[in-house]
Scaffold this motif. Sequence first.
Motif, PDB file in Angstrom:
ATOM      1  N   ILE A  41       0.834  -1.199   0.000  1.00 52.06           N
ATOM      2  CA  ILE A  41       0.000   0.000   0.000  1.00 52.06           C
ATOM      3  C   ILE A  41       0.875   1.260   0.000  1.00 52.06           C
ATOM      4  N   GLN A  42       2.058   1.180   0.633  1.00 51.76           N
ATOM      5  CA  GLN A  42       2.951   2.350   0.658  1.00 51.76           C
ATOM      6  C   GLN A  42       3.424   2.702  -0.753  1.00 51.76           C
ATOM      7  N   HIS A  43       3.853   1.683  -1.533  1.00 56.18           N
ATOM      8  CA  HIS A  43       4.355   1.982  -2.879  1.00 56.18           C
ATOM      9  C   HIS A  43       3.237   2.471  -3.806  1.00 56.18           C
ATOM     10  N   LEU A  44       2.014   2.041  -3.535  1.00 58.52           N
ATOM     11  CA  LEU A  44       0.884   2.475  -4.365  1.00 58.52           C
ATOM     12  C   LEU A  44       0.518   3.939  -4.102  1.00 58.52           C
ATOM     13  N   THR A  45       0.816   4.430  -2.898  1.00 58.86           N
ATOM     14  CA  THR A  45       0.247   5.733  -2.511  1.00 58.86           C
ATOM     15  C   THR A  45       1.274   6.792  -2.112  1.00 58.86           C
ATOM     16  N   THR A  56      -9.860   3.996  -0.326  1.00 60.31           N
ATOM     17  CA  THR A  56      -9.922   5.411  -0.694  1.00 60.31           C
ATOM     18  C   THR A  56      -9.236   5.671  -2.040  1.00 60.31           C
ATOM     19  N   ARG A  57      -8.019   5.137  -2.185  1.00 61.34           N
ATOM     20  CA  ARG A  57      -7.245   5.432  -3.393  1.00 61.34           C
ATOM     21  C   ARG A  57      -7.547   4.460  -4.531  1.00 61.34           C
ATOM     22  N   GLY A  58      -8.158   3.312  -4.205  1.00 59.91           N
ATOM     23  CA  GLY A  58      -8.418   2.311  -5.236  1.00 59.91           C
ATOM     24  C   GLY A  58      -9.884   2.242  -5.631  1.00 59.91           C
ATOM     25  N   VAL A  59     -10.741   1.910  -4.658  1.00 66.33           N
ATOM     26  CA  VAL A  59     -12.161   1.707  -4.995  1.00 66.33           C
ATOM     27  C   VAL A  59     -12.844   3.048  -5.277  1.00 66.33           C
ATOM     28  N   ARG A  60     -12.585   4.033  -4.438  1.00 63.89           N
ATOM     29  CA  ARG A  60     -13.289   5.316  -4.604  1.00 63.89           C
ATOM     30  C   ARG A  60     -12.854   6.061  -5.872  1.00 63.89           C
ATOM     31  N   THR A  61     -11.673   5.755  -6.356  1.00 58.03           N
ATOM     32  CA  THR A  61     -11.212   6.422  -7.582  1.00 58.03           C
ATOM     33  C   THR A  61     -11.593   5.637  -8.832  1.00 58.03           C
ATOM     34  N   GLY A  62     -12.142   4.429  -8.638  1.00 54.72           N
ATOM     35  CA  GLY A  62     -12.505   3.606  -9.795  1.00 54.72           C
ATOM     36  C   GLY A  62     -11.350   2.784 -10.343  1.00 54.72           C
ATOM     37  N   ARG A  63     -10.213   2.786  -9.648  1.00 51.57           N
ATOM     38  CA  ARG A  63      -9.104   1.936 -10.142  1.00 51.57           C
ATOM     39  C   ARG A  63      -9.388   0.466  -9.876  1.00 51.57           C
ATOM     40  N   LEU A  64     -10.165   0.192  -8.813  1.00 51.06           N
ATOM     41  CA  LEU A  64     -10.494  -1.192  -8.452  1.00 51.06           C
ATOM     42  C   LEU A  64     -11.982  -1.306  -8.198  1.00 51.06           C
ATOM     43  N   THR A  65     -12.546  -2.472  -8.473  1.00 47.23           N
ATOM     44  CA  THR A  65     -13.907  -2.750  -8.028  1.00 47.23           C
ATOM     45  C   THR A  65     -13.853  -3.209  -6.568  1.00 47.23           C
ATOM     46  N   MET A  66     -15.015  -3.229  -5.938  1.00 45.04           N
ATOM     47  CA  MET A  66     -15.050  -3.719  -4.548  1.00 45.04           C
ATOM     48  C   MET A  66     -14.583  -5.168  -4.491  1.00 45.04           C
ATOM     49  N   ASN A  67     -14.967  -5.940  -5.494  1.00 42.80           N
ATOM     50  CA  ASN A  67     -14.592  -7.359  -5.501  1.00 42.80           C
ATOM     51  C   ASN A  67     -13.083  -7.523  -5.700  1.00 42.80           C
TER      52      ASN A  67
END
Length: 482
Positions: A261-265, A347-358
């Motif tokens: 998560i650190q490298h992603l954000t 916050t950075r993945g699902v809410r931005t649309g980069r990832l689905t909840m699944n």
Amino acid sequence: MTIVIKGGTVVTADLTFRADVLVDGDTIAAVGPDLVGDEVIDASGAYVMPGGIDPHTHLEMPFMGTFSSDDFDTGTAAALAGGTTMVVDFCLPAPNESLIDALQAWHQKAGKARTDYSFHMAITWWGEKVFDEMPLVVERGINTFKHFMAYKGALMVNDDEMFASFSRCAEIGAMPLVHAENGDVVAFLQQKLLAEGNNGPEAHAYSRPPEVEGEATNRAIMIADQAGVPLYVVHVSCEQSHEAIRRARQKGMRVYGEPLIQHLTLDEREYFNADWDYAARRVMSPPFRDKANQDSLWAGLASGSLQVVATDHCAFTTQQKRFGVGDFTKIPNGTGGLEDRLAMLWTRGVRTGRLTMNEFVAATSTNIAKILNIYPRKGAILPGADADLVILDPAATKTISAATQKSAIDYNVFEGMEVTGLPVVTLSRGRIAYQNGEIRSETGTGRFVERPAGPPVAKALSTWKELTAPRRIERSGIPAGV
Ligand SMILES: NC(=O)NCCC(=O)O
Ligand SMILES: [Zn+2]
Ligand SMILES: [Zn+2]
């Protein structure tokens, strides 16, 4: 005593549906409409998901002349507050130490855990004793062996040792893990930078460019392929390493990649901060990268070429980081993240649309449960699975702050960041372990989770390797020699 989680939306790695979840003792008893239990948890408006599994932590780890400051007590409290219900820590034998003795020492430390846990066994030296003890480690419920290709003079193993160990893993149905950085080149660059007067935390990043990670990843993949064993690459931080994994997978190789998560954000600018403490607190290996590398990691999660988001939680206090004032190579490597992984990824993945909840559930729990051969006991919402669950309120929000964290250290690398979508209740094996900001599970309530050898992928790969192995051609008309 039963608990029913009512009115929520169940989100798994492949489905999203309205259902109640009934928990009876340690496990899930039923998933469906209108369930009844002794105690009710209201999950209206929230998502009910498998608890997070963090496959990469270093709790109370002896490293660089000190010990990481979160132990199994504070580390797993932080995990629960962040919606994580299982951690997999690294057992590190000292040079010439028996693997079995080291394992005993790690079991001792983990006696304080509040979540379930497991270990990866590190291969820190090589010899007949290690070869002989590897199957005994597997018998004790550990099916993964970690290899550090960096930290020269300390944890690093060479290619011949890696090949021998990977081959042994193939024989016993275990999987090797690698920290992929070219340790020789890193050691050279460190000395060069120091000699040129570059002794601050930013030099840590200069000494570990993406190329050293890409080269080591390629090398580890080649060695795993020749040994006929699947491979898991920890803390993939850059396109060079991701590209090697992606290419190997496209060729049919069984290679997995784990971004943090650190490298992603967080990016490399963190090291250029004028405040020495600020920059040193973020020193970890591999270092944070630039935006292009971050985009590559996000794309890998979305496309499936990277499978797992972990933390590599290895928390050192500011005081400990100051061991490296005047010499960046002495700054203990590691950052925290256990408490913030899910909220940051949401916050950075699902809410931005980069990832689905699944995809979020897959990356934080289900994929690693499958890779580690503990699915569907962990990583699933199914009758019979362990009731490790997190209720995530997508509307809940907070600003991350060391002042309110459960981790024992005095800062947080995500300090000041606003997150929306928070774990509000965490159940660990059927018990409410975290609720309303309070840790409710006692220290010592976590259990060791045995992970059997020979997961389906290892079996499939050994079948394929056997089928495609070199074979002697029997010939009749052999010409006479000259
Ligand atoms: N990652 C890091 O900097 N520290 C922990 C040890 C490791 O995973 O390399
Ligand atoms: Zn590492
Ligand atoms: Zn690590």
